[in-house]
Enzyme design. Structure first.
Site, PDB file in Angstrom:
ATOM      1  N   LYS A 124       0.585  -1.354   0.090  1.00  0.00           N
ATOM      2  CA  LYS A 124       0.122  -0.162  -0.110  1.00  0.00           C
ATOM      3  C   LYS A 124       1.030   1.284  -0.027  1.00  0.00           C
ATOM      4  O   LYS A 124       1.935   1.276   0.748  1.00  0.00           O
ATOM      5  CB  LYS A 124      -0.827  -0.137   1.043  1.00  0.00           C
ATOM      6  CG  LYS A 124      -1.769  -0.983   1.246  1.00  0.00           C
ATOM      7  CD  LYS A 124      -2.736  -0.995   2.523  1.00  0.00           C
ATOM      8  CE  LYS A 124      -3.720  -1.910   2.919  1.00  0.00           C
ATOM      9  NZ  LYS A 124      -5.103  -1.837   2.082  1.00  0.00           N
ATOM     10  N   ARG A 183     -10.463 -11.418   2.160  1.00  0.00           N
ATOM     11  CA  ARG A 183     -11.373 -12.393   1.632  1.00  0.00           C
ATOM     12  C   ARG A 183     -10.543 -13.711   1.458  1.00  0.00           C
ATOM     13  O   ARG A 183     -11.281 -14.787   1.655  1.00  0.00           O
ATOM     14  CB  ARG A 183     -11.766 -11.924   0.296  1.00  0.00           C
ATOM     15  CG  ARG A 183     -10.631 -12.061  -1.073  1.00  0.00           C
ATOM     16  CD  ARG A 183     -10.993 -11.340  -2.005  1.00  0.00           C
ATOM     17  NE  ARG A 183     -11.125  -9.809  -1.869  1.00  0.00           N
ATOM     18  CZ  ARG A 183     -11.367  -9.022  -2.756  1.00  0.00           C
ATOM     19  NH1 ARG A 183     -11.629  -9.305  -3.992  1.00  0.00           N
ATOM     20  NH2 ARG A 183     -11.384  -7.735  -2.544  1.00  0.00           N
TER      21      ARG A 183
END
Length: 458
Positions: A238, A312
């Site tokens: 990120k 996820r």
């Protein structure tokens, strides 16, 4: 913060009156007030706007009473400005409030009094609310909200997978629940390969936390929470501004833990299984890589399109395991996608469900608790965005409908025809507002509790 500290002990004498007035009721309320009070309010331009407050002095110049402008009387945040707007001391609601409004006042006072003071000196004493009798359920709801806030606000050095395990274990012990943690390479031995793959690069071992509580005769609810204790993004790292608040990426786990704790504290006639895959998505020699194909508990192979779509991946194994317990319904909480925030902003969690009745029950409970959420579509044609040419599916692959495709990924690991709902929550306030301090936040928690309470008949 101890949520109880903002309330005066039962039987406390000398509390000053606090008048709670809405714009619609202001005219009638003024008619029965002394002229000196009306003159004082007029001098301050008080019109009972939501969030307003005026302290009324006595003959000696000290505060004698206060008037609070409120909006929706059933919204806890309608009262949440009071603890910081009023002088220190004890304040008792004046006039007649029905039971629902009293509960909203009590909860709002606690929400507005919250401070995270683990790393700094506690702020000076504030105004306390004096009630004839505090509502026990409201205190438990406040404690659950504070639990979420405290967990999310705690920096990762003090809230990694091991500390999250300690919190969950302590809650289990307090409520007589069974608890286990499957840690490190034991995840591979017990067929949780996706959780292991995401967390293996960290010096703090990945783990699956499992808490079980309740009577087998009661409806069984599986509660699953994403526990990414810090998210660098992995090798798809990120940028700095995107990583700054990633201590909050275990916000789903915080919601799941607090909800389970609340159900147990209220002794709802439910059987619960709490599952938290707890990992740190770190960068290291053993970090999982873009293009790898990883195994999952169900046997579905997953190509890693993006290592920053890791939540996820760990939830897939946890949801599969939840389904193996044959619960009556499965709920999962996750700080899963920025796409949900772009679609709905920070205050509205995105709700996805394969069961219309359950989704409506959660929405209705949110409206009743003034803890709103918004249902989003499980638009299955968008599964095409998760297509892989080398595996059964990819974990990402398109910028289109990001929150929808994330939910569709999760649905792949839920047994067919098992009622399931997924909440993509921000778990954070970007700025200070009354009752909503900047930092960690419980969003959708009160609504989930209301739904489960109604389901259980509790």
């Amino acid at each position: 913060m101890n949520p109880i500290d903002c309330y005066a002990p039962a039987g406390t004498a000398g509390a000053r009156p606090l008048h709670l007035v809405s714009k619609d009721a202001l005219g009638a309320w003024r008619e029965v007030q002394p002229e000196t009070v009306i003159t004082w309010l007029d001098a301050h331009g008080f019109d009972a706007s939501a969030g307003s407050c005026v302290v009324v002095p006595g003959a000696d110049g000290t505060p004698a009473a206060a008037v609070l402008g409120i909006g929706d009387t059933l919204d806890p945040c309608a009262y949440a400005h009071a603890p910081r707007a009023l002088p220190a001391g004890d304040w008792a609601p004046a006039g007649d409030l029905d039971a629902d409004a009293l509960r909203a006042l009590q909860l709002g006072w606690g929400l507005g009094s919250y401070d995270f003071d683990r790393y700094r000196k506690a702020k000076p004493a504030r105004a306390r609310l004096a009630l004839a009798a505090a509502d026990a359920e409201t205190l438990d709801v406040l404690a659950a909200t504070a639990r979420v806030r405290d967990l999310v606000n705690t920096p990762t050095q003090d809230m990694g997978p091991d500390q999250l395990e300690a919190v969950a274990r302590g809650i289990a012990e307090a409520h007589g629940a069974r608890f286990e943690a499957i840690t490190g390479d034991a995840l591979l031995e017990q067929n949780f390969p996706a959780i292991h793959a995401v967390g293996r690069a960290s010096h703090r071992a990945p783990r699956l936390l499992a808490l079980r509580w309740g009577d087998d005769a009661h409806p069984h609810v599986a509660i699953v929470g994403k526990g990414v204790c810090f998210d660098t993004g992995g090798l798809d790292i990120k940028p700095a501004d995107g990583m700054r608040n990633m201590k909050k990426d275990m916000g789903g786990a915080a919601h799941a833990i607090a909800l389970a704790e609340l159900v147990m504290a209220r002794k709802l006639p439910l059987r619960i299984t709490l599952l938290v895959p707890a990992v740190e998505n770190a960068i290291g020699p053993d970090a999982f890589r873009p293009g790898e194909v990883i195994a999952t508990r169900t046997g579905v192979s997953v190509e890693i399109d993006n290592t920053d779509a890791e939540g996820r991946v760990i939830l897939g194994d946890a949801l599969a395991y939840a389904g193996e317990q044959s619960p009556d319904l499965v709920l999962d909480f996750a700080t899963l996608t920025g796409a949900a925030r772009i679609a709905l902003g920070p205050d509205l969690p995105a709700l996805f469900s394969n069961d219309d009745a359950m989704a409506q029950a959660w929405l209705d409970a949110g409206m009743q608790a003034r803890d709103p959420l918004w249902r989003m579509p499980l638009w299955r044609p968008y599964l095409r965005y998760l297509t892989s040419k080398v595996a059964d599916m990819a974990n990402a692959g398109s910028k289109m409908a990001g929150s929808v495709t994330a939910a569709l990924y999760l649905e792949r690991f839920v047994p067919k025809d098992m009622p399931w709902a997924h909440l993509d929550t921000y778990a954070w306030n970007d700025s200070d507002r009354p009752g909503r301090p900047a930092g960690g936040e419980a969003l959708g928690l009160r609504a989930a509790y209301g739904m489960l309470r109604a389901k259980s008949g509790g």
